[in-house]
Design a protein around this motif. Structure first.
Motif, PDB file in Angstrom:
ATOM      1  N   ASN A 289       0.803  -1.229   0.000  1.00 13.24           N
ATOM      2  CA  ASN A 289       0.000   0.000   0.000  1.00 13.24           C
ATOM      3  C   ASN A 289       0.835   1.279   0.000  1.00 13.24           C
ATOM      4  N   THR A 290       2.151   1.153   0.055  1.00 11.75           N
ATOM      5  CA  THR A 290       3.021   2.327   0.086  1.00 11.75           C
ATOM      6  C   THR A 290       3.373   2.735  -1.345  1.00 11.75           C
ATOM      7  N   LYS A 291       3.291   4.024  -1.629  1.00 10.22           N
ATOM      8  CA  LYS A 291       3.659   4.534  -2.956  1.00 10.22           C
ATOM      9  C   LYS A 291       5.152   4.301  -3.168  1.00 10.22           C
TER      10      LYS A 291
ATOM     11  N   ASP B   5      19.611   2.335   0.108  1.00  9.39           N
ATOM     12  CA  ASP B   5      19.069   2.455  -1.252  1.00  9.39           C
ATOM     13  C   ASP B   5      18.895   1.069  -1.877  1.00  9.39           C
ATOM     14  N   ASP B   6      19.871   0.168  -1.641  1.00  7.24           N
ATOM     15  CA  ASP B   6      19.765  -1.200  -2.153  1.00  7.24           C
ATOM     16  C   ASP B   6      18.567  -1.922  -1.533  1.00  7.24           C
ATOM     17  N   LEU B   7      18.364  -1.729  -0.234  1.00  8.17           N
ATOM     18  CA  LEU B   7      17.213  -2.345   0.431  1.00  8.17           C
ATOM     19  C   LEU B   7      15.894  -1.761  -0.092  1.00  8.17           C
TER      20      LEU B   7
ATOM     21  N   ASP C   7      15.446  -0.615  -3.132  1.00  2.11           N
ATOM     22  CA  ASP C   7      15.271  -1.243  -4.452  1.00  2.11           C
ATOM     23  C   ASP C   7      14.731  -2.659  -4.310  1.00  2.11           C
ATOM     24  N   PHE C   8      15.236  -3.373  -3.313  1.00  2.49           N
ATOM     25  CA  PHE C   8      14.742  -4.729  -3.048  1.00  2.49           C
ATOM     26  C   PHE C   8      13.253  -4.692  -2.705  1.00  2.49           C
ATOM     27  N   LEU C   9      12.848  -3.746  -1.851  1.00  2.00           N
ATOM     28  CA  LEU C   9      11.442  -3.624  -1.477  1.00  2.00           C
ATOM     29  C   LEU C   9      10.570  -3.319  -2.692  1.00  2.00           C
ATOM     30  N   LEU C  10      11.059  -2.457  -3.572  1.00  7.65           N
ATOM     31  CA  LEU C  10      10.304  -2.138  -4.785  1.00  7.65           C
ATOM     32  C   LEU C  10      10.135  -3.378  -5.672  1.00  7.65           C
ATOM     33  N   GLU C  11      11.193  -4.166  -5.797  1.00  4.85           N
ATOM     34  CA  GLU C  11      11.129  -5.390  -6.597  1.00  4.85           C
ATOM     35  C   GLU C  11      10.169  -6.403  -5.965  1.00  4.85           C
ATOM     36  N   LEU C  12      10.230  -6.536  -4.656  1.00  2.66           N
ATOM     37  CA  LEU C  12       9.322  -7.443  -3.954  1.00  2.66           C
ATOM     38  C   LEU C  12       7.875  -6.984  -4.123  1.00  2.66           C
ATOM     39  N   LYS C  13       7.660  -5.693  -4.022  1.00  3.54           N
ATOM     40  CA  LYS C  13       6.320  -5.131  -4.195  1.00  3.54           C
ATOM     41  C   LYS C  13       5.803  -5.439  -5.599  1.00  3.54           C
ATOM     42  N   LYS C  14       6.657  -5.295  -6.587  1.00  7.26           N
ATOM     43  CA  LYS C  14       6.269  -5.576  -7.973  1.00  7.26           C
ATOM     44  C   LYS C  14       5.875  -7.050  -8.140  1.00  7.26           C
ATOM     45  N   GLN C  15       6.629  -7.948  -7.483  1.00 10.36           N
ATOM     46  CA  GLN C  15       6.323  -9.381  -7.571  1.00 10.36           C
ATOM     47  C   GLN C  15       4.995  -9.735  -6.899  1.00 10.36           C
ATOM     48  N   LEU C  16       4.654  -9.006  -5.843  1.00  5.99           N
ATOM     49  CA  LEU C  16       3.450  -9.331  -5.076  1.00  5.99           C
ATOM     50  C   LEU C  16       2.202  -8.580  -5.531  1.00  5.99           C
TER      51      LEU C  16
ATOM     52  N   LYS D 148      10.770   3.952   1.347  1.00  7.54           N
ATOM     53  CA  LYS D 148      11.639   3.933   2.536  1.00  7.54           C
ATOM     54  C   LYS D 148      10.848   4.081   3.836  1.00  7.54           C
ATOM     55  N   ASP D 149       9.585   4.498   3.734  1.00  8.62           N
ATOM     56  CA  ASP D 149       8.736   4.579   4.929  1.00  8.62           C
ATOM     57  C   ASP D 149       8.504   3.196   5.537  1.00  8.62           C
ATOM     58  N   VAL D 150       8.624   2.154   4.731  1.00 11.84           N
ATOM     59  CA  VAL D 150       8.432   0.786   5.215  1.00 11.84           C
ATOM     60  C   VAL D 150       9.508   0.425   6.237  1.00 11.84           C
ATOM     61  N   PHE D 151      10.667   1.077   6.171  1.00 13.28           N
ATOM     62  CA  PHE D 151      11.750   0.797   7.121  1.00 13.28           C
ATOM     63  C   PHE D 151      11.325   1.085   8.565  1.00 13.28           C
ATOM     64  N   SER D 152      10.318   1.924   8.750  1.00 11.36           N
ATOM     65  CA  SER D 152       9.860   2.237  10.113  1.00 11.36           C
ATOM     66  C   SER D 152       9.267   1.007  10.806  1.00 11.36           C
ATOM     67  N   LEU D 153       8.914  -0.025  10.041  1.00 10.75           N
ATOM     68  CA  LEU D 153       8.362  -1.257  10.621  1.00 10.75           C
ATOM     69  C   LEU D 153       9.448  -2.208  11.096  1.00 10.75           C
ATOM     70  N   MET D 154      10.700  -1.841  10.850  1.00 10.64           N
ATOM     71  CA  MET D 154      11.809  -2.755  11.126  1.00 10.64           C
ATOM     72  C   MET D 154      12.709  -2.216  12.227  1.00 10.64           C
ATOM     73  N   LYS D 155      13.387  -3.133  12.884  1.00 12.81           N
ATOM     74  CA  LYS D 155      14.372  -2.754  13.898  1.00 12.81           C
ATOM     75  C   LYS D 155      15.732  -2.781  13.210  1.00 12.81           C
ATOM     76  N   ILE D 156      16.224  -1.602  12.902  1.00 15.64           N
ATOM     77  CA  ILE D 156      17.516  -1.501  12.228  1.00 15.64           C
ATOM     78  C   ILE D 156      18.575  -1.256  13.287  1.00 15.64           C
ATOM     79  N   THR D 157      19.402  -2.270  13.507  1.00 15.84           N
ATOM     80  CA  THR D 157      20.404  -2.193  14.569  1.00 15.84           C
ATOM     81  C   THR D 157      21.808  -1.988  14.019  1.00 15.84           C
ATOM     82  N   GLU D 158      22.014  -2.362  12.779  1.00 19.29           N
ATOM     83  CA  GLU D 158      23.331  -2.193  12.169  1.00 19.29           C
ATOM     84  C   GLU D 158      23.473  -0.749  11.701  1.00 19.29           C
ATOM     85  N   GLU D 159      24.676  -0.239  11.774  1.00 17.44           N
ATOM     86  CA  GLU D 159      24.920   1.077  11.210  1.00 17.44           C
ATOM     87  C   GLU D 159      24.945   0.903   9.702  1.00 17.44           C
ATOM     88  N   THR D 160      24.014   1.549   9.037  1.00 20.33           N
ATOM     89  CA  THR D 160      23.823   1.313   7.621  1.00 20.33           C
ATOM     90  C   THR D 160      24.062   2.585   6.835  1.00 20.33           C
ATOM     91  N   ASP D 161      24.875   2.461   5.780  1.00 14.74           N
ATOM     92  CA  ASP D 161      25.150   3.634   4.956  1.00 14.74           C
ATOM     93  C   ASP D 161      24.017   3.842   3.942  1.00 14.74           C
TER      94      ASP D 161
END
Length: 159
Positions: A46-48, A71-73, A75-84, A53-66
């Motif tokens: 349901n996210t445009k 951006d890669d994650l 892109d992965f979410l966009l690809e997953l969204k397209k598949q579903l 990147k708003d979907v990241f708010s549902l996750m616990k991000i503990t690693e320091e991420t650049d």
């Protein structure tokens, strides 16, 4: 009046050391975990695209991420969204998905950090193996993708 000292027996000591801590352990609530994964997939769908990147708010991000990795994650979410998008899907636990994965990919990988859930595309009859969702004991999403180690071994990419 005479007082006697009580000594702790070996049996009491073993019970104290081994058994008492187990009483405080509570198994994860599988229904709540499944609902967390269902909410993640629903929110993803349901996210445009521009707000993915708003979907990241549902996750616990503990690693320091650049920025590049985020951006890669995204892109992965966009690809997953397209598949579903427009597909019927079902959330499967590790045990439920085991048979479908072993028939196509080999043995699935368990996680030592949480419970693994998979998205099953009903129309395609396929488990989305590279998009596992790992939920920890606090019902927080800590992984959404699989990757490869430097030695080309399959592994979870924790957030």
């Amino acid at each position: 009046m005479k007082t006697t000292k009580k000594h702790i027996t070996m049996k009491q000591l073993i019970i104290f050391i081994l058994i008492i801590p187990l009483l405080g352990m509570v198994p994860p609530d599988k229904k709540k975990q499944r609902k967390v994964v269902e909410h993640y997939v629903t929110t993803l769908l349901n996210t445009k695209d521009e707000n993915i990147k708003d979907v990241f708010s549902l996750m616990k991000i503990t690693e320091e991420t650049d920025k590049e990795r985020m951006d890669d994650l995204a892109d992965f979410l966009l690809e997953l969204k397209k598949q579903l998008k427009g597909q019927k899907y079902k959330i499967l636990s590790y045990c439920e998905a085991y048979k479908g994965i072993t028939e196509t990919w080999g043995d699935p990988v368990p996680s030592e950090r949480g419970d693994v859930y998979y998205i099953y595309n009903i129309k395609e009859g396929a488990v989305l193996y590279f998009a596992p969702v790992i939920v920890n004991r606090n019902n927080e999403i800590i992984c959404i993708v699989m990757g490869f180690t430097d030695r080309q071994e399959l592994c979870f990419i924790y957030l």
